[in-house]
Design an enzyme around this catalytic site. Sequence first.
Site, PDB file in Angstrom:
ATOM      1  N   CYS A  13       0.786  -1.231   0.000  1.00 39.00           N
ATOM      2  CA  CYS A  13       0.000   0.000   0.000  1.00 39.00           C
ATOM      3  C   CYS A  13       0.819   1.284   0.000  1.00 39.00           C
ATOM      4  CB  CYS A  13      -0.932   0.015   1.214  1.00 39.00           C
ATOM      5  SG  CYS A  13      -1.892  -1.484   1.463  1.00 39.00           S
ATOM      6  N   HIS A  23      -2.447   6.896   4.396  1.00 40.10           N
ATOM      7  CA  HIS A  23      -1.415   5.891   4.640  1.00 40.10           C
ATOM      8  C   HIS A  23      -0.012   6.345   4.233  1.00 40.10           C
ATOM      9  CE1 HIS A  23      -0.549   1.262   4.864  1.00 40.10           C
ATOM     10  NE2 HIS A  23      -0.137   1.933   5.943  1.00 40.10           N
TER      11      HIS A  23
END
Length: 561
Positions: A79, A134
């Site tokens: 990610c 993130h």
Amino acid sequence: MTTPQLGLSTSILTLILLSALPRCESQQAGQPNIVLILADDLGWNDVGFHGSNQIPTPNLDALAYNGIIFNSHYTQSTCTPSRTALLTGKYPMRLGMHGTPLNPAQVEGLPEGKLLPEYLKELGYETHLVGKWHLGYARWNNTPTYRGFDHHLGYYTGYVSYYDYLNTFRVDEKDYTGYDLRRDTEVAWDLAGQYATDVFTDHAVKTIENHALTKPLFLMVSHLAVHAGNDGKLLEAPQETINKFRHIQDSNRRTYAAMVSKLDDSVGSIVSALQAKGLLENTILVFASDNGAPTVGQYSNWGSNYPLRGIKATLFEGGIRGVAFAWSPLFVQSGRVSADLIHISDWLPTLFTAAGGDIGLLDPDLDGVDQWSSLQYDLPSPRNDILINIDEITRNAALRFYNWKLIVGTTWNGTYDSYFGESGKENIEEQVYNSTRVFDSPAGKAIRQVSYTSLTEAEYEALRRQATLRCLNAKAKRNPCDPSNGEVCLYDVPSDPCEENNLASFLPSVVRRMKRALVDYRSGLTPQISGKVDIEKDDPKLFQFAWNPWLDCSDSTCAAA
């Protein structure tokens, strides 16, 4: 008295009158609206346009068929690195962001440097992020509204559960749980209990509806779907959606299918909102997954990368060859499947150019390649190689060079280097692909309103066959490769997408050349960030049980509101 004949049909006269109407300033300026939708951990085999009948994705399929399907779109394997590449236009290893994804309470974040939304703001765009960040949150200056986004509704960490927005993180065998959902910098407590995919969709639709037509729009929708949540509730979806997939007997795969279906519904709602607002005719829409599905193992979501080898976090195709397409009425040549190389870092220069930016104003050290002319006019891609990754800690690396792919080393000692969910049909009743449903989907209907060349159902089927990968035939020679045993793997990917036939021993000169290229890339590597966690200062208990920036907190005003 006879009425004079004007020699013009009513329809032609109507077109002339409509062309005289004033248009909004952003349309006059020619700047397209840009909508970038990022799925999380979506498997290659989990969309209809790649040949799967398991999970209907009519909205995604309609856009893909009428746009450009990218059959060689590469991402990073997890990610945080993929999001780094997307927003910086650089390989993450140049920034120290190429290792494991960021954890809650981690001190480091994305280093300073101009990001895609900042470049677009300079071109006059209004910028919105919906969903996952993130990329760090230790300081407010690490968070989205300080890194180029005018507004953000979403979460800072790597995942949350779909209804309660909690993220549980274990440190030294102790669990720390915090709420993670924000409107800009304020905690959005009021949204707890509502399904995340619907919350993000509704906010994206409202953003479109409220957008002032005097400025072009950049909307990035970074979905939680279809990432797994916390232990004990890895997969969540509304029960009425789960009930649509009774043909899937495995309960986990059934819930995953419902999560994908809700993601597809979201895309349909966003496209319909763009059409209703009058923005769709001047919009570029990009859809991509950040990496492959984690079929098994940590944070497994029961996604399928069939027929590709490996899963998320591996350097095999199942981990880094992502589902992706682009759609826009601005494409002169659309309705096609592209096998040209494209990397997630390419979207920064590509979209900047599409927005009217001067490519010479971008950071000269970008790794991303401007693909706009290639996309718009179906010209050959300017990219012929992709550094997939170099990891100095796990001591693995991978590189695409023209048709070749080299893999050196492995992840987790090769635990996930095999084939998982190979047929994707275990415990699943055979389904028939419904192209009429694709044609009549909300996205299908919306794009026909703004396109003069929308495709037929028969053309859908032809493109679907082109976009479906096929492994080596049964009689083809196979030479397996196991990098966990120290073997170097070399594949001719276009002819061997399933990575079954290792050619390293037959083509030593190609291996040497690609190893030299990896050495050259290695010279530009920045050591990985340390991964230091400061849980004592970012314990959610200190911030009303929310994950919160803490390094700038000198008084109670920093506490979660």
